[in-house]
Design a protein around this motif. Structure first.
Motif, mmCIF file in Angstrom:
data_model
loop_
_atom_site.group_PDB
_atom_site.id
_atom_site.type_symbol
_atom_site.label_atom_id
_atom_site.label_comp_id
_atom_site.label_asym_id
_atom_site.label_seq_id
_atom_site.Cartn_x
_atom_site.Cartn_y
_atom_site.Cartn_z
ATOM 1 N N VAL A 7 0.870 -1.177 0.000
ATOM 2 C CA VAL A 7 0.000 0.000 0.000
ATOM 3 C C VAL A 7 0.901 1.218 0.000
ATOM 4 O O VAL A 7 1.628 1.464 0.967
ATOM 5 N N GLY A 8 0.888 1.957 -1.104
ATOM 6 C CA GLY A 8 1.759 3.108 -1.247
ATOM 7 C C GLY A 8 0.992 4.412 -1.321
ATOM 8 O O GLY A 8 -0.234 4.435 -1.431
ATOM 9 N N ASN A 9 1.745 5.503 -1.269
ATOM 10 C CA ASN A 9 1.218 6.861 -1.315
ATOM 11 C C ASN A 9 0.332 7.164 -0.112
ATOM 12 O O ASN A 9 -0.654 7.884 -0.213
ATOM 13 N N LEU A 10 0.706 6.610 1.041
ATOM 14 C CA LEU A 10 -0.051 6.861 2.265
ATOM 15 C C LEU A 10 0.234 8.255 2.797
ATOM 16 O O LEU A 10 1.368 8.749 2.711
ATOM 17 N N ASP A 17 -4.137 1.260 12.475
ATOM 18 C CA ASP A 17 -5.519 0.954 12.856
ATOM 19 C C ASP A 17 -6.515 1.410 11.792
ATOM 20 O O ASP A 17 -7.460 0.687 11.469
ATOM 21 N N SER A 18 -6.312 2.614 11.237
ATOM 22 C CA SER A 18 -7.246 3.100 10.218
ATOM 23 C C SER A 18 -7.137 2.286 8.929
ATOM 24 O O SER A 18 -8.148 2.026 8.272
ATOM 25 N N LEU A 19 -5.932 1.851 8.577
ATOM 26 C CA LEU A 19 -5.772 0.994 7.397
ATOM 27 C C LEU A 19 -6.450 -0.349 7.612
ATOM 28 O O LEU A 19 -7.138 -0.858 6.736
ATOM 29 N N LYS A 20 -6.249 -0.919 8.792
ATOM 30 C CA LYS A 20 -6.866 -2.211 9.101
ATOM 31 C C LYS A 20 -8.384 -2.107 8.992
ATOM 32 O O LYS A 20 -9.027 -2.963 8.377
ATOM 33 N N GLU A 21 -8.936 -1.058 9.560
ATOM 34 C CA GLU A 21 -10.382 -0.870 9.509
ATOM 35 C C GLU A 21 -10.887 -0.779 8.067
ATOM 36 O O GLU A 21 -11.889 -1.386 7.711
ATOM 37 N N ARG A 22 -10.177 -0.043 7.224
ATOM 38 C CA ARG A 22 -10.578 0.104 5.820
ATOM 39 C C ARG A 22 -10.510 -1.234 5.078
ATOM 40 O O ARG A 22 -11.399 -1.573 4.311
ATOM 41 N N THR A 64 -9.586 -0.665 -3.560
ATOM 42 C CA THR A 64 -8.867 0.425 -2.899
ATOM 43 C C THR A 64 -7.802 1.097 -3.760
ATOM 44 O O THR A 64 -7.448 2.237 -3.485
ATOM 45 N N ASN A 65 -7.296 0.412 -4.778
ATOM 46 C CA ASN A 65 -6.269 1.023 -5.618
ATOM 47 C C ASN A 65 -6.856 2.251 -6.307
ATOM 48 O O ASN A 65 -7.881 2.180 -6.965
ATOM 49 N N GLY A 66 -6.214 3.395 -6.104
ATOM 50 C CA GLY A 66 -6.677 4.633 -6.708
ATOM 51 C C GLY A 66 -7.705 5.395 -5.882
ATOM 52 O O GLY A 66 -8.123 6.480 -6.267
ATOM 53 N N GLN A 67 -8.095 4.839 -4.746
ATOM 54 C CA GLN A 67 -9.065 5.516 -3.878
ATOM 55 C C GLN A 67 -8.353 6.515 -2.964
ATOM 56 O O GLN A 67 -7.221 6.301 -2.557
ATOM 57 N N GLU A 68 -9.055 7.597 -2.640
ATOM 58 C CA GLU A 68 -8.478 8.615 -1.774
ATOM 59 C C GLU A 68 -8.645 8.240 -0.306
ATOM 60 O O GLU A 68 -9.728 7.893 0.143
ATOM 61 N N VAL A 69 -7.542 8.313 0.429
ATOM 62 C CA VAL A 69 -7.537 8.083 1.868
ATOM 63 C C VAL A 69 -6.672 9.168 2.499
ATOM 64 O O VAL A 69 -5.512 9.336 2.115
ATOM 65 N N ASP A 70 -7.243 9.897 3.421
ATOM 66 C CA ASP A 70 -6.522 10.976 4.101
ATOM 67 C C ASP A 70 -5.885 11.950 3.108
ATOM 68 O O ASP A 70 -4.763 12.420 3.296
ATOM 69 N N LEU A 74 -4.387 6.137 -2.976
ATOM 70 C CA LEU A 74 -3.638 4.922 -2.646
ATOM 71 C C LEU A 74 -3.159 4.195 -3.890
ATOM 72 O O LEU A 74 -3.836 4.178 -4.915
ATOM 73 N N LYS A 75 -2.005 3.569 -3.755
ATOM 74 C CA LYS A 75 -1.489 2.635 -4.758
ATOM 75 C C LYS A 75 -1.436 1.285 -4.067
ATOM 76 O O LYS A 75 -0.659 1.089 -3.125
ATOM 77 N N VAL A 76 -2.287 0.376 -4.494
ATOM 78 C CA VAL A 76 -2.390 -0.929 -3.835
ATOM 79 C C VAL A 76 -2.167 -2.016 -4.876
ATOM 80 O O VAL A 76 -2.828 -2.030 -5.925
ATOM 81 N N ASN A 77 -1.220 -2.912 -4.598
ATOM 82 C CA ASN A 77 -0.989 -4.054 -5.478
ATOM 83 C C ASN A 77 -0.350 -5.183 -4.687
ATOM 84 O O ASN A 77 -0.067 -5.029 -3.498
ATOM 85 N N GLU A 78 -0.148 -6.284 -5.360
ATOM 86 C CA GLU A 78 0.469 -7.438 -4.713
ATOM 87 C C GLU A 78 1.902 -7.083 -4.328
ATOM 88 O O GLU A 78 2.641 -6.493 -5.113
ATOM 89 N N ALA A 79 2.276 -7.411 -3.103
ATOM 90 C CA ALA A 79 3.637 -7.144 -2.635
ATOM 91 C C ALA A 79 4.601 -8.094 -3.326
ATOM 92 O O ALA A 79 4.310 -9.278 -3.495
ATOM 93 N N MET A 80 5.726 -7.560 -3.715
ATOM 94 C CA MET A 80 6.775 -8.363 -4.335
ATOM 95 C C MET A 80 7.814 -8.698 -3.282
ATOM 96 O O MET A 80 8.073 -7.892 -2.383
ATOM 97 N N ASP A 81 8.425 -9.860 -3.407
ATOM 98 C CA ASP A 81 9.515 -10.215 -2.500
ATOM 99 C C ASP A 81 10.686 -9.278 -2.747
ATOM 100 O O ASP A 81 11.004 -8.962 -3.897
ATOM 101 N N LYS A 82 11.312 -8.844 -1.679
ATOM 102 C CA LYS A 82 12.473 -7.965 -1.792
ATOM 103 C C LYS A 82 13.635 -8.772 -2.348
ATOM 104 O O LYS A 82 13.978 -9.827 -1.815
ATOM 105 N N PRO A 83 14.247 -8.282 -3.438
ATOM 106 C CA PRO A 83 15.388 -9.024 -3.985
ATOM 107 C C PRO A 83 16.555 -8.985 -3.015
ATOM 108 O O PRO A 83 16.802 -7.969 -2.369
#
Length: 99
Positions: A7-10, A17-22, A64-70, A74-83
């Motif tokens: 979840v980016g652009n927070l 807590d607010s993210l969990k609730e959403r 949620t991707n592209g939705q406004e929060v605070d 938001l930029k929401v996508n599948e997390a990639m493993d860190k190389p």
């Protein structure tokens, strides 16, 4: 599809807590972690959410991707493993170098 989401652009004011609730609107949220600066403790503006199932994760991305929060989109996508770059980082710790 993985269950862990990036979840980016927070907003720096968004809390775990607010993210969990959403995201609970889309299913069971196993964990939420907003990444913070280790020196200041301030949010770095991104985090990770782990959903209960792949289907819940897909629904969360779609809704949620592209939705406004605070005030931020938001930029929401599948997390990639860190190389892992074990070669350079670990060798420096050991005092040997690869060229």
């Amino acid at each position: 599809m993985g269950k862990k989401l990036y979840v980016g652009n927070l907003s720096y004011n968004t809390t775990e807590d607010s993210l969990k609730e959403r995201f609970e609107a889309f299913g069971h949220v196993e964990s939420v972690r907003i990444i913070t600066d280790r020196d200041t403790g301030s949010s770095k503006g991104f985090g990770f959410i782990e959903m209960g199932t792949d289907a819940e994760a897909q629904a969360a991305i779609a809704s949620t991707n592209g939705q406004e929060v605070d005030g931020r989109m938001l930029k929401v996508n599948e997390a990639m493993d860190k190389p892992r770059d074990d070669r350079s980082r670990d060798n420096r710790r050991r005092g040997s170098y690869s060229y």
